[in-house]
Design a protein around this motif. Sequence first.
Motif, PDB file in Angstrom:
ATOM      1  N   GLN A  62       9.410   6.005  -2.919  1.00 34.39           N
ATOM      2  CA  GLN A  62       8.835   5.827  -1.586  1.00 34.39           C
ATOM      3  C   GLN A  62       9.379   4.592  -0.881  1.00 34.39           C
ATOM      4  O   GLN A  62       9.486   4.580   0.343  1.00 34.39           O
ATOM      5  CB  GLN A  62       7.306   5.774  -1.662  1.00 34.39           C
ATOM      6  N   SER A  85       3.793   2.338  -0.104  1.00 31.90           N
ATOM      7  CA  SER A  85       4.617   2.899  -1.181  1.00 31.90           C
ATOM      8  C   SER A  85       3.891   2.831  -2.514  1.00 31.90           C
ATOM      9  O   SER A  85       3.948   3.760  -3.321  1.00 31.90           O
ATOM     10  CB  SER A  85       5.942   2.146  -1.274  1.00 31.90           C
ATOM     11  N   PHE A  88       1.206   5.567  -2.695  1.00 29.07           N
ATOM     12  CA  PHE A  88       1.824   6.845  -3.052  1.00 29.07           C
ATOM     13  C   PHE A  88       2.180   6.865  -4.533  1.00 29.07           C
ATOM     14  O   PHE A  88       2.020   7.876  -5.214  1.00 29.07           O
ATOM     15  CB  PHE A  88       3.077   7.094  -2.222  1.00 29.07           C
TER      16      PHE A  88
END
Length: 128
Positions: A62, A85, A88
């Motif tokens: 990510q 990020s 995720f």
Amino acid sequence: MPFPFLWKIIAFLLVVLGTPAFMPSLGIIAGSIGYALFFLQIIDLTPKKRFWAGTSFFTLVQLVLLFWFTSHPYMYIYGVWAALSFLFGLQFGILSFFCTRKRLSTFTGAIFISSFCSLFFFLSFSII
């Protein structure tokens, strides 16, 4: 599999480059082979190590895919980019936690894992 680190790098490159933004034709390969290579490498780890391996792998993915996020003119966006990020990555870590050899060998377990990829309940973001 010999050379486990090499397979993780190949999986990383397939997943990162297999998005429509980079190479649209590699999307199916990334979805089927890239993640499969990664899961083959972590399937025999302990649950805690699987979780952190999945989290770090997808956080790195990510960070590359959301790099466009840093085109913002103010510096605070780097913290938001890293945090998003990581969030995720945490979701993928949870998915990796549930990927065991026993679960992937059954049809319903494989369906559960594959359906989790498109749900991603925290941020409603599909990984494929």
